[in-house]
Scaffold this motif. Structure first.
Motif, mmCIF file in Angstrom:
data_model
loop_
_atom_site.group_PDB
_atom_site.id
_atom_site.type_symbol
_atom_site.label_atom_id
_atom_site.label_comp_id
_atom_site.label_asym_id
_atom_site.label_seq_id
_atom_site.Cartn_x
_atom_site.Cartn_y
_atom_site.Cartn_z
ATOM 1 N N SER A 217 73.051 67.729 55.191
ATOM 2 C CA SER A 217 73.505 66.818 54.146
ATOM 3 C C SER A 217 74.434 67.551 53.183
ATOM 4 O O SER A 217 74.340 68.772 53.023
ATOM 5 N N LYS A 218 75.301 66.800 52.563
ATOM 6 C CA LYS A 218 76.264 67.392 51.629
ATOM 7 C C LYS A 218 75.547 68.065 50.460
ATOM 8 O O LYS A 218 75.925 69.164 50.030
ATOM 9 N N SER A 219 74.493 67.442 49.947
ATOM 10 C CA SER A 219 73.770 68.012 48.797
ATOM 11 C C SER A 219 73.046 69.303 49.190
ATOM 12 O O SER A 219 73.038 70.278 48.439
ATOM 13 N N SER A 220 72.455 69.324 50.396
ATOM 14 C CA SER A 220 71.775 70.543 50.857
ATOM 15 C C SER A 220 72.768 71.685 51.022
ATOM 16 O O SER A 220 72.487 72.830 50.662
ATOM 17 N N PRO B 134 85.179 66.175 62.924
ATOM 18 C CA PRO B 134 83.894 65.457 62.829
ATOM 19 C C PRO B 134 82.713 66.227 63.406
ATOM 20 O O PRO B 134 81.563 65.875 63.153
ATOM 21 N N GLU B 135 83.011 67.293 64.177
ATOM 22 C CA GLU B 135 81.930 68.083 64.770
ATOM 23 C C GLU B 135 81.302 69.055 63.780
ATOM 24 O O GLU B 135 80.238 69.624 64.042
ATOM 25 N N ASP C 45 83.348 73.539 52.950
ATOM 26 C CA ASP C 45 82.949 72.387 53.760
ATOM 27 C C ASP C 45 82.389 71.257 52.896
ATOM 28 O O ASP C 45 82.531 70.082 53.230
ATOM 29 N N VAL C 46 81.747 71.632 51.795
ATOM 30 C CA VAL C 46 81.229 70.605 50.880
ATOM 31 C C VAL C 46 82.384 69.796 50.293
ATOM 32 O O VAL C 46 82.369 68.559 50.302
ATOM 33 N N PHE C 47 83.414 70.496 49.814
ATOM 34 C CA PHE C 47 84.553 69.805 49.198
ATOM 35 C C PHE C 47 85.413 69.086 50.239
ATOM 36 O O PHE C 47 86.112 68.132 49.911
ATOM 37 N N ASP C 48 85.354 69.554 51.505
ATOM 38 C CA ASP C 48 86.197 68.983 52.565
ATOM 39 C C ASP C 48 85.479 67.935 53.410
ATOM 40 O O ASP C 48 86.009 67.516 54.445
ATOM 41 N N ALA C 49 84.285 67.539 53.003
ATOM 42 C CA ALA C 49 83.455 66.679 53.857
ATOM 43 C C ALA C 49 84.185 65.422 54.326
ATOM 44 O O ALA C 49 84.124 65.050 55.499
ATOM 45 N N GLU C 50 84.896 64.747 53.412
ATOM 46 C CA GLU C 50 85.582 63.491 53.773
ATOM 47 C C GLU C 50 86.737 63.758 54.746
ATOM 48 O O GLU C 50 86.917 63.025 55.718
#
Length: 304
Positions: A94-97, A84-85, A72-77
């Motif tokens: 957050s992405k960093s967390s 979007p859910e 999910d971190v790598f796929d965020a965009e």
């Protein structure tokens, strides 16, 4: 607020899927013959093996949870457009967390395996690297992606076998079973968003049949009674084939998604079949008891 935030972090780890990873470990322990010692009763050997089973189960929770969260971190965009859910694009995490949580879970996975032996630690580290490689690179590769994902499950099964590391040289070919099954799921899942991947669906169907035939042959090779294994394979067939056939006919992305979900959960039945082939139907049932837990979690958390 706190509980909803915790729920969002749990969503990232795909709890229903994590239970299927525990089944990999339990099946590997069955292949190694260690369940016989656990069920014998109270003695120092059985207690030590039970403790190692717990450590390896914790290890796979960390490895799987960290691996899918990194996805999910790598796929965020991309998820911001297509899903979007999900916790990161929705702003609940957050992405960093999420990245830090993923990293910590993978470290826990390796450290827990190290409590068993160094071979287990090495396999856990390999699985962690393969998971991150898939998240970052492998899933974008048509051929190598499904193999990469399958190798994560191969490593997970062998992590269970590593409870008796001297047996790895004998039983490592069994790692091809989850490799083929998960590669099939990964192929099929390519059409989950847009559909129209009939060739991949037929390819996945063929690979599922191969897995069932191979496990079905194991009682004859290992000397277990076939009736101890075949009911598990019948249940597996019931779980995976009807939704896949519907998906092949319709090419509907929703039905493809349902087929993928059924197959991911059915990894528990694959592992129960393996456990039954090597350790008898009773141990197969113990592994299968993870299925209702996974199904319950699948109602509360996304599987794909």
């Amino acid at each position: 607020m706190g509980s909803s935030r915790l729920f969002a972090y749990l969503q990232l780890t795909r709890p229903a899927n994590v239970v299927t990873a525990i089944a990999d470990i339990w099946a590997g322990v069955a292949v190694a013959g260690a369940w016989a010692y656990i069920t014998v009763g109270e003695n120092s050997v059985s207690q030590e093996i039970l403790l190692n089973l717990i450590w390896l189960s914790i290890s796979t929770i960390g490895l799987y949870g960290g691996g899918v969260a990194f996805n999910d971190v790598f796929d965020a965009e991309l998820d911001a457009i297509e899903r979007p859910e999900r916790p990161i694009p929705s702003g609940r995490v957050s992405k960093s967390s999420a990245a830090w949580m993923s990293f910590i879970l993978l470290v826990i996975g390796v450290l827990a395996a190290a409590q068993v032996n160094l071979v287990s630690a090495g396999i856990a580290l390999t699985v962690a690297v393969l998971a991150v490689l898939y998240d970052y690179w492998g899933k974008h590769q048509n051929l190598l992606g499904p193999i990469n994902m399958g190798l994560c499950r191969t490593g997970n099964l062998l992590l269970g076998v590593s409870i008796a590391p001297e047996l790895l040289s004998t039983f490592w070919p069994l790692g091809l079973i989850p490799l083929i099954f998960v590669a099939a799921i990964t192929m099929i899942s390519r059409g989950e968003v847009h559909g129209k991947n009939r060739n991949a669906l037929y390819g996945g169907l063929t690979m599922y049949i191969v897995v069932i035939l191979v496990i079905g042959a194991m009682p004859f090779v290992h000397g277990t009674a076939p009736w101890e294994v075949f009911p598990f394979l019948a249940l597996l067939s019931y779980m995976i084939f009807p939704p896949l056939i519907k998906a092949i006919r319709s090419q509907n992305p929703k039905l493809i998604g349902k087929s993928v979900k059924a197959a991911v959960i059915s990894l528990i039945i694959v592992n129960a079949s393996l456990a039954a082939a090597f350790a008898g139907w009773q141990i197969g049932i113990i592994v299968l008891l993870l299925l209702p837990i996974s199904l319950w979690l699948a109602k509360k958390f996304a599987v794909t």
